[in-house]
Design an enzyme around this catalytic site. Structure first.
Site, PDB file in Angstrom:
ATOM      1  N   LYS A 183       0.836  -1.200   0.000  1.00 28.24           N
ATOM      2  CA  LYS A 183       0.000   0.000   0.000  1.00 28.24           C
ATOM      3  C   LYS A 183       0.880   1.265   0.000  1.00 28.24           C
ATOM      4  O   LYS A 183       2.094   1.188   0.180  1.00 28.24           O
ATOM      5  CB  LYS A 183      -0.953  -0.036   1.204  1.00 28.24           C
TER       6      LYS A 183
HETATM    7  C1  PLP Z   1      -5.663  -3.948   0.976  1.00 25.57           C
HETATM    8  C2  PLP Z   1      -7.139  -3.794   1.083  1.00 25.57           C
HETATM    9  C3  PLP Z   1      -7.866  -4.196   2.226  1.00 25.57           C
HETATM   10  C4  PLP Z   1      -7.329  -5.038   3.330  1.00 25.57           C
HETATM   11  O1  PLP Z   1      -6.204  -4.685   3.937  1.00 25.57           O
HETATM   12  P1  PLP Z   1      -5.264  -5.717   4.706  1.00 25.57           P
HETATM   13  O2  PLP Z   1      -4.388  -4.782   5.466  1.00 25.57           O
HETATM   14  O3  PLP Z   1      -4.532  -6.514   3.678  1.00 25.57           O
HETATM   15  O4  PLP Z   1      -6.098  -6.557   5.599  1.00 25.57           O
HETATM   16  C5  PLP Z   1      -9.220  -3.906   2.277  1.00 25.57           C
HETATM   17  N1  PLP Z   1      -9.850  -3.309   1.273  1.00 25.57           N
HETATM   18  C6  PLP Z   1      -9.215  -2.942   0.160  1.00 25.57           C
HETATM   19  C7  PLP Z   1     -10.003  -2.270  -0.911  1.00 25.57           C
HETATM   20  C8  PLP Z   1      -7.854  -3.196   0.012  1.00 25.57           C
HETATM   21  O5  PLP Z   1      -7.233  -2.856  -1.130  1.00 25.57           O
END
Ligand code: PLP
Length: 369
Positions: A183
């Site tokens: 991210k």
């Molecule tokens: C990455 C993501 C998540 C979940 O995040 P994690 O930290 O991997 O649990 C939830 N929603 C969206 C749209 C994402 O891209």
């Protein structure tokens, strides 16, 4: 041969220094100055009264739904074109996800489709800022207020984006973020919940910490969860946040370089750029459509053969085995079109202009006139 990964974390700031400081302080568990500082600063960046750091973006969603009291028998409207975590969290509270299409204007949840999907059981709309693009929040907000339902933002892919001048995280009743390794801001695994309402924030904190009373230690008025984040991760995030503007600026420059090469290429459709919002540059997203002369999968294979890692858009969640029930077979034409033609291209701060050019050359070289 070139080798360009899809994503790579930017760890060139004070990550190591702050993590070492956390270790030296012995505050390595889920309390400490770095966590407090991160929560304060992140709330400020989001323009909210509260930010609550949690273990990942998925549990952030779970906590948000729990704190709002959403549970069995309730319906939550969600776009099918999202990462599965958005929908799984609805299932964790035993509510029912109601899948709707996305809007070709933004690639985010379609407001008219949401309006049509509201029933007497609807308790919330979960808007997802897909691939960094803020959803149509003012129309969704008006609809949610008119119908007396809650509005959540899954802002995992869109930290520091803006909609009509306001940051994501502050556009609904409650918002969630992810700090997973790929991210825009990361600590490996982490997340946050942002919101304004003091009582709701206290509820999120209570649920995050095993249900332990916030002012009476080892007294547990409810059943909670251990969804805490460590101070070590907090230290990591403080370092990321210091450089957030720099990280976003470099990613924007990469987006601009891709745009310059792909605009006006027949068969390539750019992610919509809308005048009232500034998207978060997460993973550069583009559609490969028939006029390009190659299918999306041929393009992905061709790029892989050239050493460029890519990713297809999300598979619509309503077609995945856990959710492909008879009641979820409505055709979602825009979702299907995007899912079949979308590609994410490499995006990370250490990518050089030359790397971007190499990806563009490889992709455009596949075109058949
Ligand atoms: C990455 C993501 C998540 C979940 O995040 P994690 O930290 O991997 O649990 C939830 N929603 C969206 C749209 C994402 O891209």
């Amino acid at each position: 041969m070139i080798r360009i990964p899809l994503a790579q974390p930017d760890l060139t700031g004070k990550e190591r220094e702050y993590v070492n400081a956390a270790i030296d302080s012995t505050w390595i568990a889920s309390t400490g100055a770095f966590l407090d500082s991160f929560e304060t600063q992140f709330a400020e960046r989001c323009g909210t009264r509260h930010a609550v750091a949690v273990a990942n973006g998925t549990v952030a969603l779970h906590l948000a739904l729990l704190a709002l009291g959403i549970g069995p028998g309730d319906e939550v409207i969600v776009p099918s074109l999202t990462y599965i975590a958005s929908v799984n969290a609805i299932t964790y509270v035993r509510a029912t996800p109601v899948f709707v299409d996305v809007d070709p204007v933004s690639w985010c949840v379609d407001v008219d489709a949401v309006q049509r999907a509201v029933t007497h059981r609807t308790r919330a709309i979960l808007a997802v800022h897909l691939y960094g693009q803020p959803a149509e929040m003012s129309d969704l907000r008006a609809l949610s207020q008119r119908r007396g339902i809650r509005l959540l933002e899954d802002a995992a892919e869109a930290p520091l984006a803006t909609y009509r001048g306001r940051p994501t995280g502050s556009l609904g009743d409650i918002a969630t973020f992810s700090f997973y390794g790929n991210k825009i801001l990361t600590c490996g695994e982490g997340g946050a919940v942002t919101l304004d309402d003091d009582d709701l924030a206290a509820r999120v904190r209570l649920l995050r910490g095993q249900g332990m009373d916030l002012s009476r230690r080892y007294f547990f008025p409810i059943i909670g969860y251990n969804y805490r984040l460590t101070n070590i991760a907090g230290a990591f995030l403080c370092a990321q946040l210091e450089r957030a503007d720099e990280i976003v600026a470099r990613r924007r420059a990469i987006y601009a370089r891709y745009d310059a090469r792909f605009t006006h290429v027949p068969g390539l459709t750019l992610q919509p750029r809308l005048p009232d919002r500034e998207l978060a540059p997460w993973l550069y997203s583009i559609l490969v459509e028939p006029r390009f002369g190659r299918t999306r999968n041929e393009v992905m294979q061709g790029l892989a053969d050239s050493g460029v890692e890519t990713r297809p858009f999300f598979i619509p969640v309503h077609t995945l085995p856990p959710y492909a029930h008879p009641e979820n077979t409505d055709s979602l034409p825009h979702t299907n079109r995007l899912a079949a033609s979308g590609i994410n291209l490499p995006t990370f701060t250490q990518m050089t202009d030359r790397d971007v050019d190499d990806v563009c050359d490889a992709l455009l070289g596949l075109r058949l006139e």
